[in-house]
Design an enzyme around this catalytic site. Structure first.
Site, PDB file in Angstrom:
ATOM      1  N   CYS A   2     -35.926   0.064 -15.901  1.00  0.00           N
ATOM      2  CA  CYS A   2     -34.939  -0.452 -16.837  1.00  0.00           C
ATOM      3  C   CYS A   2     -34.436   0.661 -17.740  1.00  0.00           C
ATOM      4  CB  CYS A   2     -35.558  -1.554 -17.689  1.00  0.00           C
ATOM      5  SG  CYS A   2     -36.354  -2.848 -16.729  1.00  0.00           S
ATOM      6  N   ARG A  27     -30.041   4.512 -12.887  1.00  0.00           N
ATOM      7  CA  ARG A  27     -31.450   4.153 -12.725  1.00  0.00           C
ATOM      8  C   ARG A  27     -31.622   2.875 -11.914  1.00  0.00           C
ATOM      9  NH1 ARG A  27     -34.732   6.536 -16.972  1.00  0.00           N
ATOM     10  NH2 ARG A  27     -36.074   4.710 -17.016  1.00  0.00           N
ATOM     11  N   TRP A  75     -33.989  -4.353 -14.508  1.00  0.00           N
ATOM     12  CA  TRP A  75     -34.263  -4.398 -13.078  1.00  0.00           C
ATOM     13  C   TRP A  75     -35.373  -5.424 -12.890  1.00  0.00           C
ATOM     14  CZ3 TRP A  75     -38.121  -3.642  -9.445  1.00  0.00           C
ATOM     15  CH2 TRP A  75     -37.713  -3.348  -8.133  1.00  0.00           C
ATOM     16  N   ASN A 100     -39.310  -2.135 -21.113  1.00  0.00           N
ATOM     17  CA  ASN A 100     -39.376  -1.538 -19.789  1.00  0.00           C
ATOM     18  C   ASN A 100     -40.835  -1.501 -19.382  1.00  0.00           C
ATOM     19  OD1 ASN A 100     -39.020  -0.136 -17.429  1.00  0.00           O
ATOM     20  ND2 ASN A 100     -38.531   1.826 -18.372  1.00  0.00           N
ATOM     21  N   GLY A 101     -41.176  -2.044 -18.213  1.00  0.00           N
ATOM     22  CA  GLY A 101     -42.560  -2.039 -17.763  1.00  0.00           C
ATOM     23  C   GLY A 101     -42.984  -3.415 -17.279  1.00  0.00           C
ATOM     24  N   GLU A 484     -37.714  10.592   6.550  1.00  0.00           N
ATOM     25  CA  GLU A 484     -36.736  10.714   5.472  1.00  0.00           C
ATOM     26  C   GLU A 484     -35.353  10.263   5.924  1.00  0.00           C
ATOM     27  OE1 GLU A 484     -34.897  11.713   1.810  1.00  0.00           O
ATOM     28  OE2 GLU A 484     -36.911  11.104   2.419  1.00  0.00           O
ATOM     29  N   LYS A 488     -33.230   7.194   4.232  1.00  0.00           N
ATOM     30  CA  LYS A 488     -31.878   7.320   3.686  1.00  0.00           C
ATOM     31  C   LYS A 488     -30.949   6.260   4.281  1.00  0.00           C
ATOM     32  CE  LYS A 488     -32.450  10.320   0.700  1.00  0.00           C
ATOM     33  NZ  LYS A 488     -33.740   9.673   0.514  1.00  0.00           N
ATOM     34  N   GLU A 491     -31.857   2.816   2.861  1.00  0.00           N
ATOM     35  CA  GLU A 491     -31.608   2.717   1.425  1.00  0.00           C
ATOM     36  C   GLU A 491     -30.153   2.387   1.112  1.00  0.00           C
ATOM     37  OE1 GLU A 491     -34.307   5.539  -1.376  1.00  0.00           O
ATOM     38  OE2 GLU A 491     -33.099   6.601   0.099  1.00  0.00           O
ATOM     39  N   HIS A 507     -46.144   4.032  22.472  1.00  0.00           N
ATOM     40  CA  HIS A 507     -47.210   3.184  21.926  1.00  0.00           C
ATOM     41  C   HIS A 507     -46.661   2.011  21.123  1.00  0.00           C
ATOM     42  CE1 HIS A 507     -50.287   5.918  23.297  1.00  0.00           C
ATOM     43  NE2 HIS A 507     -49.612   6.931  22.768  1.00  0.00           N
ATOM     44  N   LYS A 604     -33.612   4.311  -9.665  1.00  0.00           N
ATOM     45  CA  LYS A 604     -33.768   5.756  -9.534  1.00  0.00           C
ATOM     46  C   LYS A 604     -35.146   6.217  -9.990  1.00  0.00           C
ATOM     47  CE  LYS A 604     -32.321   9.979  -8.759  1.00  0.00           C
ATOM     48  NZ  LYS A 604     -32.196  10.436  -7.372  1.00  0.00           N
TER      49      LYS A 604
END
Length: 609
Positions: A2, A27, A75, A100-101, A484, A488, A491, A507, A604
């Site tokens: 947040c 964020r 968030w 925030n938390g 990665e 991406k 995301e 497999h 973020k």
């Protein structure tokens, strides 16, 4: 996660708070709101689900006026995005709070407060804090004392911003497990979860330490430690510049940051290399003695940083012959850990505020590691301040939620670490060291060359427009790059994508391969090339569509899309092959019309578990 902003001033603070929220949009969030103490000493509040622009539009119709206020972008962790669940939260129209938390004992607190007659209007854990604060204030008539009593009953991580009509023109800021800074201005002072929020109005910042409570007015900042003692904290002057609209010629921050990678890597290397070796002081004055003693390395990270750490394991074990372990921070912190003798603890984080990584570092400092090293992009972050050694990646501010330049800057830093460890462990000859150092110097120009593939990759992305799934495969140090690349794509385009070691196809993943399953392969011309070619034949035999990034000559094949990469040293392959996968994800997301810089459900800086 947040975003928090607070301001106590001699002028109207509505615009300051709104600007701060806009600067924290990167964020990630799902609702926004602000509360202001007006001239009649009444708390007024506006909250909206959605983007900050929705809040701004509402305020254009019904502006708020006052010299003291708090604001928030949320968030969701408890409760769906809605006006009722948005912050600031209030109790009896007397106290307003932003948080925030996560409060882990919120259910117990909620039941207790209901028994005391408190009525809850939201589904959030945060509302328990403001009602508990109100309860203690009615008993003590002292907001600072009530705050201390309240936080003593909270379990979890939190940063709090508080104001009360009984304590006019003052703000209370609390830091426990989530970052919070205080900004010092002229006849006005501020607090925020990130200095970027209030950079337009101040360059002077105080980083609150764990357990600190700050009493802030327009003319005074009084800080108290977790023991209740008045303390002085160092004032930091920040020289950074950030313009929320500064995307230049680029449509999105992500694209801008992809193309900033040559400069970011150049900044990373500057002043850290001599003609034929890495400077002894690159990782701090005490690093050399520690590196000589190091017999094992424990890498800890989350998300993209975890993939960088996986690459580092290949490099360090191959070149330095030191065993390495790599673990996701959220797993490391919750298991019994056996610490090898003379083990160096290395944590990686773009923000330096990732909750799980910080918690892992704090655990490591208690259980016998040789020392701790933070590789980070934010100089005054908690991770940097709490680690014995630190290395700044100098990537610059990264706004896009999907990390790009911060990742390649981390990889560059890990290459420097590998070479300096090898130097101190006498792992290679002077000639080898000189050759490897020369390769490091080539990285920026190599990345520049690869970025020229952008139009070709933009055209390639059209093949993914109607796809719902994708596989990414690589071998050796390119396997983490496959992870990665898949991250991406998922995301920012919302295509389900997974990364695998190419040898693992048989497999299980081969069961998924058909004409609708694109398989992206990373195939540099190295000692594993023939192995991965065999894996690609397995895909072709099952009708899969192949997208191959390679620097070797590949015969034309209608079932295979080949992107020709420049020839390069195998050491540089993880950095080099990252770039086209970033571009691929970006262009697929553009075609799909997703919110590239602020993908849904993501943040973020992940400052909660």
């Amino acid at each position: 996660m947040c975003g928090i902003v607070g301001a106590a001033s001699e002028r109207n603070v509505e615009k300051i708070l709104l600007t701060g929220l806009k600067r924290l949009e990167y964020r990630g969030y799902d609702s926004a709101g602000l509360a202001i103490l007006n001239s009649k000493l009444q708390l007024e509040r506006v909250r909206t689900p959605g983007k900050v622009r929705e809040l701004e539009n509402t305020l254009l119709q019904s502006p708020l006026h006052g010299n003291t206020g708090i604001a928030h972008t949320r968030w969701a962790t408890h409760g769906v995005p809605s006006e009722q669940n948005a912050h600031p939260l209030m109790s009896h129209n007397e106290i307003a709070l932003v948080h925030n938390g996560i409060i882990e004992n919120h259910e117990t607190l909620r039941n207790f407060l209901i028994s005391k007659g408190y009525h809850f209007t939201s589904e959030t854990d945060s509302e328990t804090i403001v009602h508990l604060l109100h309860l203690h204030f009615t008993q003590t008539k002292d907001l600072l004392l009530a705050t201390r009593k309240t936080v003593a009953e909270l379990e979890g991580a939190y940063a709090l911003g508080i104001m009360s009509l009984h304590y006019p023109h003052h703000l209370i800021a609390v830091r426990h497990g989530s970052p919070l800074v205080v900004g010092k201005g002229m006849d006005e002072n501020f607090f925020a979860s990130d200095p970027l929020a209030v950079l337009p109005v101040t360059k002077q910042f105080i980083y609150l330490e764990e357990g600190d409570i700050a009493d802030i007015s327009a003319h005074h900042i009084d800080i108290y430690s977790s023991q209740g003692e008045r303390v002085e904290r160092k004032i930091h002057n920040l020289a950074i510049h950030y313009d929320v609209s500064d995307r230049g010629e680029h449509r999105h921050y992500m694209r801008k940051e992809i193309f900033e990678q040559p400069a970011a890597i150049t900044n990373n290397l500057e002043g850290r290399l001599k003609k034929n070796h890495v400077l002894d002081t690159a990782f701090g004055l005490n690093a050399i003695d520690l590196f000589k003693k190091t017999k094992h390395i424990q890498f800890i990270a989350c998300g993209t940083s975890y993939h960088a750490a996986l690459v580092a394991r290949y490099w360090v074990e191959a070149l330095v012959n030191i065993p390495c372990s790599v673990e996701v921070a959220s797993e490391f912190r919750y298991r019994k850990v056996v610490v090898p003798k003379n083990s160096l603890f290395v944590s990686l984080s773009q923000s330096g505020e990732t909750a799980d990584t910080l918690a892992a570092l704090r655990l490591a400092k208690k259980i016998g590691y040789l020392s701790s090293l933070a590789i980070c992009n934010v100089p005054e972050s908690s991770l940097v301040r709490e680690s014995e050694l630190h290395f700044m990646t100098r990537a610059g501010i990264e706004i896009g939620v999907a990390s790009t330049k911060a990742f390649t800057a981390q990889l560059t830093a890990l290459l420097l670490l590998t070479l300096l460890l090898g130097q101190q462990q006498n792992a290679f000859t002077d000639k080898t060291e000189e050759h490897l150092t020369e390769q490091l110097k080539q990285i920026p120009s190599l990345v520049e060359t690869i970025l020229q593939l952008d139009p070709l990759i933009a055209n390639l992305a059209k093949n993914f427009l109607e796809k719902n799934h994708a596989l990414f495969v690589g071998r050796g140090a390119l396997y983490p790059i496959a992870l990665e690349g898949a991250l991406k794509l998922k995301e920012i385009s919302y295509i389900h994508a997974e990364g695998y070691p190419a040898g693992e196809l048989k497999h299980g993943p081969l069961a998924l391969v058909d004409k609708n399953m694109p398989v992206v392969a990373i195939a540099p011309n190295d000692e594993l090339l023939e192995k991965i070619k065999s894996n690609l034949h397995e895909v072709r035999a099952r009708g899969g569509e192949l997208f191959v990034f390679t620097d070797c000559v590949t015969p034309a094949d209608p079932d295979m899309h080949v992107i020709q990469m420049p020839s390069l040293h195998p050491l540089l392959a993880p950095i080099a092959y990252t770039i086209p996968l970033q571009l691929l994800a970006y262009h697929v997301a553009v075609l799909k019309g997703t919110d590239i810089d602020q993908p849904r459900n993501l943040a973020k800086s992940v400052t909660v578990e």
